[in-house]
Design an enzyme around this catalytic site. Structure first.
Site, PDB file in Angstrom:
ATOM      1  N   ASP A 169      29.991  50.097  32.406  1.00 32.85           N
ATOM      2  CA  ASP A 169      29.691  48.767  32.077  1.00 32.85           C
ATOM      3  C   ASP A 169      31.332  48.494  32.011  1.00 32.85           C
ATOM      4  O   ASP A 169      32.004  48.656  31.119  1.00 32.85           O
ATOM      5  CB  ASP A 169      29.102  48.723  30.625  1.00 32.85           C
ATOM      6  N   ASN A 206      35.143  43.271  42.580  1.00 33.21           N
ATOM      7  CA  ASN A 206      33.987  42.157  42.770  1.00 33.21           C
ATOM      8  C   ASN A 206      33.204  41.903  41.574  1.00 33.21           C
ATOM      9  O   ASN A 206      32.686  40.915  41.725  1.00 33.21           O
ATOM     10  CB  ASN A 206      33.180  42.690  43.875  1.00 33.21           C
ATOM     11  N   LYS A 250      38.803  32.592  37.653  1.00 33.49           N
ATOM     12  CA  LYS A 250      39.014  32.789  38.996  1.00 33.49           C
ATOM     13  C   LYS A 250      40.630  32.571  39.322  1.00 33.49           C
ATOM     14  O   LYS A 250      41.353  33.216  40.232  1.00 33.49           O
ATOM     15  CB  LYS A 250      38.160  32.158  39.911  1.00 33.49           C
ATOM     16  N   TYR A 294      34.249  30.027  34.196  1.00 34.35           N
ATOM     17  CA  TYR A 294      34.432  30.667  35.296  1.00 34.35           C
ATOM     18  C   TYR A 294      35.565  30.474  36.265  1.00 34.35           C
ATOM     19  O   TYR A 294      36.255  31.080  37.053  1.00 34.35           O
ATOM     20  CB  TYR A 294      33.231  30.349  36.194  1.00 34.35           C
ATOM     21  N   ALA A 310      38.550  29.054  35.416  1.00 34.09           N
ATOM     22  CA  ALA A 310      39.619  29.425  34.916  1.00 34.09           C
ATOM     23  C   ALA A 310      39.771  31.023  35.112  1.00 34.09           C
ATOM     24  O   ALA A 310      40.976  31.363  35.440  1.00 34.09           O
ATOM     25  CB  ALA A 310      39.387  29.057  33.235  1.00 34.09           C
TER      26      ALA A 310
END
Length: 221
Positions: free
Chosen positions: A50, A73, A140, A136, A138
């Site tokens: 995790d 990923n 990336k 999300y 921000a």
């Protein structure tokens, strides 16, 4: 490879196996990883971890000296007004999209051999000021900045860093984020296999960034 149990991650696993690469698959789902490993005709090791926990990150970091390609990923997204988001969901998004690739990229620079590669999975959402995907987008954007800033150091170690920026891809990711996108026509979507193949081709060519979006010519026939 992180986030290997489904979607783009599983597509990367299949594409790399088809090219004859042994694999270390990382995800939280024991059952999904075991099922995927059973499909592949190469040497596969499974690591259930995790990446939102210090223990999980440390377990993956310890393995990077034995691999020659890190695929960051794993990711998470929330959809809707930022102020209405569940704090736990926001924490997971930041941990998976920001902290995990930072820690693993840094560990790769310390331990992976010359000739290795790092493939960071971003998104065409990076940099967008869409209120519905604020955290999300921000995260990336951060990943792309991290990748660019790390390239000079990586180059000193003989390590390539490539960013892949997928557009809408037909996986369960959008459904899990809460985004209502089922009304979109088929031509607005691409397969995860298209993303994985285009990204690996770009890495092999030494490209620093590649955008893979529906209809842009990356489809394989």
């Amino acid at each position: 490879m992180t986030g290997a149990s489904s979607g783009i991650g599983a597509a990367f696993a299949r594409a790399l196996a088809a090219r004859g690469h042994p694999l270390l698959l990382v995800a939280r789902s024991t059952e999904a990883l075991a099922e995927l490993a059973g499909e592949l005709d190469v040497d596969v090791r499974v690591l259930v971890a995790d990446l939102t926990t210090a223990e999980g990150l440390a377990r993956v970091e310890a393995e990077l000296g034995g691999v020659d390609l890190l695929v960051n990923n794993a990711g998470s997204a929330t959809y809707g007004e930022l102020g209405e988001q569940d704090p736990a969901d926001l924490d997971e998004s930041v941990l998976l999209n920001v902290l995990a690739p930072t820690r693993l990229t840094a560990a790769a620079l310390r331990s992976m051999p010359a000739g290795s590669g790092i493939l960071n999975v971003s998104s065409t959402a990076a940099g967008r000021d869409d209120p519905a995907i604020a955290a999300y987008a921000a995260g990336k954007s951060y990943l792309e900045t991290l990748s660019r800033a790390a390239r000079p150091e990586a180059g000193e170690h003989g390590i390539r860093v490539t960013v892949v920026r997928p557009g809408r891809t037909a996986t369960a990711f959008h459904e899990r984020s809460g985004e209502e996108s089922g009304h979109l026509p088929a031509w607005r979507w691409q397969s995860p296999d298209t993303v994985a193949e285009a990204a690996l081709d770009a890495l092999e060519r030494g490209e620093e960034e590649v955008t893979v979006a529906p209809g842009d010519g990356h489809e394989r026939r």
